[in-house]
Scaffold this motif. Structure first.
Motif, PDB file in Angstrom:
ATOM      1  N   PRO A   1      37.615  41.243  34.509  1.00  0.00           N
ATOM      2  CA  PRO A   1      36.535  40.931  35.917  1.00  0.00           C
ATOM      3  C   PRO A   1      36.909  40.086  37.005  1.00  0.00           C
ATOM      4  CG  PRO A   1      35.563  40.257  33.862  1.00  0.00           C
ATOM      5  CD  PRO A   1      36.832  40.657  33.342  1.00  0.00           C
ATOM      6  N   LEU A   2      38.046  39.208  36.667  1.00  0.00           N
ATOM      7  CA  LEU A   2      38.564  38.337  37.338  1.00  0.00           C
ATOM      8  C   LEU A   2      39.465  38.910  38.414  1.00  0.00           C
ATOM      9  CD1 LEU A   2      38.409  35.928  34.724  1.00  0.00           C
ATOM     10  CD2 LEU A   2      37.985  34.843  37.010  1.00  0.00           C
ATOM     11  N   GLU A   3      39.968  40.148  37.876  1.00  0.00           N
ATOM     12  CA  GLU A   3      40.983  40.858  38.791  1.00  0.00           C
ATOM     13  C   GLU A   3      40.489  42.008  39.432  1.00  0.00           C
ATOM     14  OE1 GLU A   3      44.355  39.951  35.298  1.00  0.00           O
ATOM     15  OE2 GLU A   3      43.499  41.942  35.150  1.00  0.00           O
ATOM     16  N   ALA A   4      39.105  42.188  39.288  1.00  0.00           N
ATOM     17  CA  ALA A   4      38.430  43.394  39.962  1.00  0.00           C
ATOM     18  C   ALA A   4      38.578  43.486  41.478  1.00  0.00           C
ATOM     19  CB  ALA A   4      37.003  43.595  39.398  1.00  0.00           C
ATOM     20  N   ALA A   5      38.266  42.568  42.178  1.00  0.00           N
ATOM     21  CA  ALA A   5      38.216  42.426  43.461  1.00  0.00           C
ATOM     22  C   ALA A   5      39.509  42.667  43.994  1.00  0.00           C
ATOM     23  CB  ALA A   5      37.707  40.991  43.891  1.00  0.00           C
ATOM     24  N   ALA A   6      40.490  41.977  43.432  1.00  0.00           N
ATOM     25  CA  ALA A   6      42.042  42.260  43.978  1.00  0.00           C
ATOM     26  C   ALA A   6      42.456  43.584  43.689  1.00  0.00           C
ATOM     27  CB  ALA A   6      43.094  41.244  43.155  1.00  0.00           C
ATOM     28  N   VAL A   7      41.919  44.227  42.619  1.00  0.00           N
ATOM     29  CA  VAL A   7      42.586  45.515  42.255  1.00  0.00           C
ATOM     30  C   VAL A   7      41.853  46.484  43.534  1.00  0.00           C
ATOM     31  CG1 VAL A   7      42.228  47.644  40.891  1.00  0.00           C
ATOM     32  CG2 VAL A   7      43.025  45.390  40.030  1.00  0.00           C
ATOM     33  N   HIS A   8      40.620  46.197  43.972  1.00  0.00           N
ATOM     34  CA  HIS A   8      39.573  47.000  44.736  1.00  0.00           C
ATOM     35  C   HIS A   8      40.524  46.956  46.239  1.00  0.00           C
ATOM     36  CE1 HIS A   8      36.002  47.811  42.378  1.00  0.00           C
ATOM     37  NE2 HIS A   8      36.580  48.833  42.148  1.00  0.00           N
TER      38      HIS A   8
ATOM     39  N   LYS B   1      37.996  50.864  47.284  1.00  0.00           N
ATOM     40  CA  LYS B   1      36.914  50.748  46.553  1.00  0.00           C
ATOM     41  C   LYS B   1      36.390  51.698  45.594  1.00  0.00           C
ATOM     42  CE  LYS B   1      34.357  47.149  48.159  1.00  0.00           C
ATOM     43  NZ  LYS B   1      35.794  46.240  47.804  1.00  0.00           N
ATOM     44  N   GLU B   2      37.290  53.060  46.024  1.00  0.00           N
ATOM     45  CA  GLU B   2      37.092  54.285  44.906  1.00  0.00           C
ATOM     46  C   GLU B   2      37.671  53.993  43.658  1.00  0.00           C
ATOM     47  OE1 GLU B   2      34.737  56.418  45.945  1.00  0.00           O
ATOM     48  OE2 GLU B   2      34.356  54.984  47.649  1.00  0.00           O
ATOM     49  N   PHE B   3      38.725  53.417  43.655  1.00  0.00           N
ATOM     50  CA  PHE B   3      39.668  53.194  42.248  1.00  0.00           C
ATOM     51  C   PHE B   3      38.789  52.374  41.396  1.00  0.00           C
ATOM     52  CE2 PHE B   3      43.576  51.593  40.225  1.00  0.00           C
ATOM     53  CZ  PHE B   3      44.127  52.920  40.016  1.00  0.00           C
ATOM     54  N   LEU B   4      38.599  52.868  40.277  1.00  0.00           N
ATOM     55  CA  LEU B   4      37.577  52.428  39.310  1.00  0.00           C
ATOM     56  C   LEU B   4      38.016  51.089  38.582  1.00  0.00           C
ATOM     57  CD1 LEU B   4      36.269  55.637  37.806  1.00  0.00           C
ATOM     58  CD2 LEU B   4      35.102  54.192  39.587  1.00  0.00           C
ATOM     59  N   THR B   5      37.321  50.265  38.571  1.00  0.00           N
ATOM     60  CA  THR B   5      37.659  49.161  37.478  1.00  0.00           C
ATOM     61  C   THR B   5      36.670  48.860  36.181  1.00  0.00           C
ATOM     62  OG1 THR B   5      36.338  47.598  38.801  1.00  0.00           O
ATOM     63  CG2 THR B   5      38.906  47.386  39.247  1.00  0.00           C
ATOM     64  N   ILE B   6      37.377  49.007  35.176  1.00  0.00           N
ATOM     65  CA  ILE B   6      36.429  49.004  33.894  1.00  0.00           C
ATOM     66  C   ILE B   6      36.805  47.494  33.102  1.00  0.00           C
ATOM     67  CG2 ILE B   6      36.101  49.922  31.563  1.00  0.00           C
ATOM     68  CD1 ILE B   6      36.483  52.645  32.691  1.00  0.00           C
ATOM     69  N   THR B   7      35.722  46.506  33.159  1.00  0.00           N
ATOM     70  CA  THR B   7      36.246  45.137  32.689  1.00  0.00           C
ATOM     71  C   THR B   7      35.500  44.815  31.372  1.00  0.00           C
ATOM     72  OG1 THR B   7      34.468  44.375  34.074  1.00  0.00           O
ATOM     73  CG2 THR B   7      36.399  44.466  34.921  1.00  0.00           C
ATOM     74  N   PRO B   8      36.460  44.513  30.429  1.00  0.00           N
ATOM     75  CA  PRO B   8      35.954  43.945  29.345  1.00  0.00           C
ATOM     76  C   PRO B   8      35.965  42.595  29.468  1.00  0.00           C
ATOM     77  CG  PRO B   8      38.143  45.032  28.587  1.00  0.00           C
ATOM     78  CD  PRO B   8      37.718  45.082  30.271  1.00  0.00           C
ATOM     79  N   GLY B   9      35.644  41.275  28.549  1.00  0.00           N
ATOM     80  CA  GLY B   9      35.722  40.107  28.756  1.00  0.00           C
ATOM     81  C   GLY B   9      34.405  39.615  29.377  1.00  0.00           C
ATOM     82  N   VAL B  10      33.211  40.172  29.116  1.00  0.00           N
ATOM     83  CA  VAL B  10      32.111  39.948  29.758  1.00  0.00           C
ATOM     84  C   VAL B  10      31.146  39.272  28.496  1.00  0.00           C
ATOM     85  CG1 VAL B  10      29.714  40.741  30.835  1.00  0.00           C
ATOM     86  CG2 VAL B  10      32.304  41.752  31.254  1.00  0.00           C
ATOM     87  N   ARG B  11      30.256  38.144  29.001  1.00  0.00           N
ATOM     88  CA  ARG B  11      29.440  37.113  28.101  1.00  0.00           C
ATOM     89  C   ARG B  11      28.437  36.806  28.823  1.00  0.00           C
ATOM     90  NH1 ARG B  11      32.274  39.722  25.017  1.00  0.00           N
ATOM     91  NH2 ARG B  11      33.368  38.757  23.309  1.00  0.00           N
TER      92      ARG B  11
ATOM     93  N   ASP C   1      33.013  47.969  38.258  1.00  0.00           N
ATOM     94  CA  ASP C   1      32.533  49.345  38.195  1.00  0.00           C
ATOM     95  C   ASP C   1      31.720  49.815  36.978  1.00  0.00           C
ATOM     96  OD1 ASP C   1      33.038  50.494  40.951  1.00  0.00           O
ATOM     97  OD2 ASP C   1      35.293  50.157  40.386  1.00  0.00           O
ATOM     98  N   TYR C   2      32.481  49.420  35.956  1.00  0.00           N
ATOM     99  CA  TYR C   2      31.691  49.406  34.469  1.00  0.00           C
ATOM    100  C   TYR C   2      32.257  48.220  33.745  1.00  0.00           C
ATOM    101  CZ  TYR C   2      31.671  54.330  35.423  1.00  0.00           C
ATOM    102  OH  TYR C   2      31.404  55.643  35.863  1.00  0.00           O
ATOM    103  N   ILE C   3      31.136  47.569  33.276  1.00  0.00           N
ATOM    104  CA  ILE C   3      31.550  46.511  32.464  1.00  0.00           C
ATOM    105  C   ILE C   3      31.428  46.920  30.727  1.00  0.00           C
ATOM    106  CG2 ILE C   3      30.753  44.545  33.673  1.00  0.00           C
ATOM    107  CD1 ILE C   3      28.220  44.051  32.025  1.00  0.00           C
ATOM    108  N   VAL C   4      32.167  46.396  29.929  1.00  0.00           N
ATOM    109  CA  VAL C   4      32.259  46.717  28.520  1.00  0.00           C
ATOM    110  C   VAL C   4      31.935  45.429  27.718  1.00  0.00           C
ATOM    111  CG1 VAL C   4      33.946  47.289  26.716  1.00  0.00           C
ATOM    112  CG2 VAL C   4      34.467  48.475  28.829  1.00  0.00           C
TER     113      VAL C   4
END
Ligand code: C5P
Length: 232
Positions: free
Chosen positions: A159-166, A171-181, A205-208
């Motif tokens: 999730p720490l990389e989601a903003a940079a990837v977007h 914005k349409e390019f999806l980020t699926i992020t594990p590592g959520v607590r 976009d999605y948290i795992v």
């Protein structure tokens, strides 16, 4: 596809998985089936969970020569999952082949996502084991761009990389992020974590989430808490 919370069903049997999902009597969470469950219970578990009305992320991280990946994807295509994935390290031709294999005759297909660098790989191992002498963030961004060039729909990342990837891929390019607590929860072996609320703010976009839900005293309550924090 709308934003959502995906539960990582990291169980090693069909019985345990279905007993877990039986607890969700008033909702149908998005489910991630990874290697452990798929190798233990086979394609049948995918069909069974699908029949019960859950959306499925089949997380098998394919990585092989393009022809083999294309053929494997055409087998997975018939399982009719919603999201599946490959390793971006397999190269652009491999990702293109994966996408071809996944396409149905009418042109529709599951979302196809690339793993950039595993969150378990740190800078030291990137350099010493993989012989990649670049900062991790640059490597992740490069692999994300390769996935986009190959026509994939997004990446699995921290999730720490989601903003940079977007920022890099749109914005349409999806980020699926594990590592959520949860803020008051145990981080376990995840190194760099965010809460569902922080992941939302970062643009995931999605948290795992796996263990914070599967091992909670009340998994349904934990799932609903994640949904509330991430979606509202
Ligand atoms: O239990 P936990 O919330 O840590 O589970 C995270 C899930 O996401 C696991 O199924 C793990 O395999 C997966 N995953 C990950 N990091 C990646 C890719 C997948 O944690 N980079």
């Amino acid at each position: 596809m709308a934003k959502d919370v995906i539960i990582a069903c990291d169980f090693n049997s069909k019985e345990e998985t279905l007993a877990f999902l039986d607890r969700f009597t008033d909702c149908k969470p998005f489910v991630k089936i990874g290697m452990e469950l798929f190798y233990a219970a086979g394609p049948e578990i995918v069909k069974e969970i699908k029949q019960r009305g859950h959306k499925i992320f089949l997380d098998l991280k394919l990585h092989d020569i393009p022809n083999t990946v294309k053929k494997a994807m055409s087998v997975l295509r018939d399982l009719d999952v919603d999201i599946t994935n490959v390793h971006a390290a397999g190269t652009i031709p491999m990702m293109e082949a994966a996408k071809e294999g996944l396409c149905r005759s009418d042109g529709s297909r599951a979302l196809l996502i690339a793993v950039t660098q595993l969150t378990s790989t740190d800078q030291e191992h990137l350099e010493k084991d993989l012989w990649i002498q670049k900062p991790m963030e640059e490597v992740v961004m490069h692999y994300a761009q390769n996935a986009q060039i190959a026509g994939l729909d997004g990446v699995v990342c921290s999730p720490l990389e989601a903003a940079a990837v977007h920022e890099r891929c749109g914005k349409e390019f999806l980020t699926i992020t594990p590592g959520v607590r949860f803020a008051d929860g145990d981080v376990q072996d995840q190194k760099r974590v965010m809460t569902p609320k922080q992941a939302k703010a970062a643009g995931s976009d999605y948290i795992v989430m796996g263990r914070p839900i599967t091992q909670a005293d009340d998994p349904v309550e934990a799932y609903k808490r994640a949904v509330k924090e991430f979606l509202s």
